[in-house]
Motif scaffolding. Sequence first.
Motif, PDB file in Angstrom:
ATOM      1  N   SER A   6       3.747  11.156 -10.664  1.00 61.22           N
ATOM      2  CA  SER A   6       3.141  12.448 -10.987  1.00 61.22           C
ATOM      3  C   SER A   6       4.197  13.560 -11.000  1.00 61.22           C
ATOM      4  N   LEU A   7       5.310  13.334 -10.271  1.00 58.64           N
ATOM      5  CA  LEU A   7       6.351  14.370 -10.191  1.00 58.64           C
ATOM      6  C   LEU A   7       7.316  14.323 -11.363  1.00 58.64           C
ATOM      7  N   TYR A   8       7.635  13.095 -11.836  1.00 63.70           N
ATOM      8  CA  TYR A   8       8.724  12.947 -12.811  1.00 63.70           C
ATOM      9  C   TYR A   8       8.208  12.324 -14.098  1.00 63.70           C
ATOM     10  N   HIS A   9       8.720  12.810 -15.209  1.00 63.62           N
ATOM     11  CA  HIS A   9       8.259  12.328 -16.517  1.00 63.62           C
ATOM     12  C   HIS A   9       9.434  12.096 -17.463  1.00 63.62           C
ATOM     13  N   GLN A  10      10.619  11.880 -16.894  1.00 68.88           N
ATOM     14  CA  GLN A  10      11.810  11.764 -17.760  1.00 68.88           C
ATOM     15  C   GLN A  10      11.786  10.490 -18.594  1.00 68.88           C
ATOM     16  N   CYS A  11      10.991   9.484 -18.150  1.00 72.29           N
ATOM     17  CA  CYS A  11      10.878   8.212 -18.853  1.00 72.29           C
ATOM     18  C   CYS A  11       9.638   7.521 -18.273  1.00 72.29           C
ATOM     19  N   ASP A  12       9.399   6.268 -18.639  1.00 72.71           N
ATOM     20  CA  ASP A  12       8.180   5.624 -18.113  1.00 72.71           C
ATOM     21  C   ASP A  12       8.499   4.552 -17.059  1.00 72.71           C
ATOM     22  N   ASP A  67       0.832  -1.211   0.000  1.00 68.55           N
ATOM     23  CA  ASP A  67       0.000   0.000   0.000  1.00 68.55           C
ATOM     24  C   ASP A  67       0.868   1.262   0.000  1.00 68.55           C
ATOM     25  N   PHE A  68       1.891   1.250   0.871  1.00 69.07           N
ATOM     26  CA  PHE A  68       2.789   2.400   0.919  1.00 69.07           C
ATOM     27  C   PHE A  68       3.493   2.576  -0.426  1.00 69.07           C
ATOM     28  N   GLN A  69       3.984   1.450  -0.989  1.00 68.57           N
ATOM     29  CA  GLN A  69       4.753   1.543  -2.225  1.00 68.57           C
ATOM     30  C   GLN A  69       3.870   2.037  -3.377  1.00 68.57           C
ATOM     31  N   LYS A  70       2.593   1.648  -3.344  1.00 67.52           N
ATOM     32  CA  LYS A  70       1.663   2.093  -4.393  1.00 67.52           C
ATOM     33  C   LYS A  70       1.473   3.614  -4.305  1.00 67.52           C
ATOM     34  N   ALA A  71       1.260   4.106  -3.082  1.00 65.28           N
ATOM     35  CA  ALA A  71       1.075   5.551  -2.901  1.00 65.28           C
ATOM     36  C   ALA A  71       2.354   6.307  -3.276  1.00 65.28           C
TER      37      ALA A  71
END
Length: 348
Positions: A190-196, A179-183
């Motif tokens: 949502s913060l980073y978009h340098q790759c997928d 649960d923690f890792q999912k959050a």
Amino acid sequence: MALPTPEVYTVKTPDGVDLRLTRYRGGNKGPAMLVHGAGVWSGMFMLPTIDEHFVDYSVKNGYDTWLLDWRASIKLPLRQFTMDEAAANDFPAAVRFIRDTTRANSVQAVVHCAGSSTFFLALADGLLPDIRCVSCSQIALHYQPPKTTEVKCALHLGETLERMGVSYLSADEDPDHPDFQKAFTEIVNSLYHQCDSAVCHRITFMYGELYRHEQLNAATHQRLAEQFGKCNITTFCHLAQMVRRGEAAKFDYGAAENQKRYGSPEPPSYLNPQHLALPITFISGALNQTFLPVSTELTYNWLCARNDPKLYRRHVVPNYGHIDGFMGFRANQDVYSLFLEQLENCPA
Ligand SMILES: [Zn+2]
């Protein structure tokens, strides 16, 4: 290239932690001890996804090469520790073991990131008189992070997580705390978009931008989870304290506890040049966004002003970031020789 068969040893520290040393007998030079950063393991020096990794290179050049998995290694059981504890126990024990096994009078060291900064705490405290020279990657005793890291440290993010009962952050999947890792993953995605890659985004949250994407080949980027894992919160907190202070100091337990432990309300500084009068080369990636290159410049200048400046060298490597100096697919052409140069200049 085919490496010699590794010899694997367990070394117990005075405070009861089992460390691992892996030896590749590359020749009579050295012995050279390689020290990894936090949240990774000694595998960072021998990626299976690049043509020539640093252990290949070290062995090719005739070095008796020793990989240390110190207590920050993701291959050892996770534990909470201050960098003071690791400095006082791990490096003296590892160096003693290497000397006893090889009968060498002294040991050379190649040290990276949190492994380097912890190693330098031991060195500065006079606990490693048998180190002959050091090749230091990215950070030593001064800390200058980029703005985003500064903000995380200023917000006491580590202490906040600790109060929430979080004992580590993991770059890898974490089946124990789904649960923690999912959050956590939703936030970093949502913060980073340098790759997928979610692994890549978690790494960026934990350490800042750790490598230039253009320096990693596709196979290395796909298999980052093999290299990165859990980092305990106490070590994060100690690193953040030093970032806020700008330089290395013992763990800050708060005024009352500091008074009891250290005899002063403030934690003592490690900035004593007395035991650092040995050949040291500092190497920073020009584009390092984990610790800015000025970090090693500050330690270099500080040492040059206090000890014989001829002992020290510093290189800034164009186009490289933080850990890609070891993990990059062209690092053998662009960076490794700078680490080797210091070792070659200090034969036994
Ligand atoms: Zn990525």
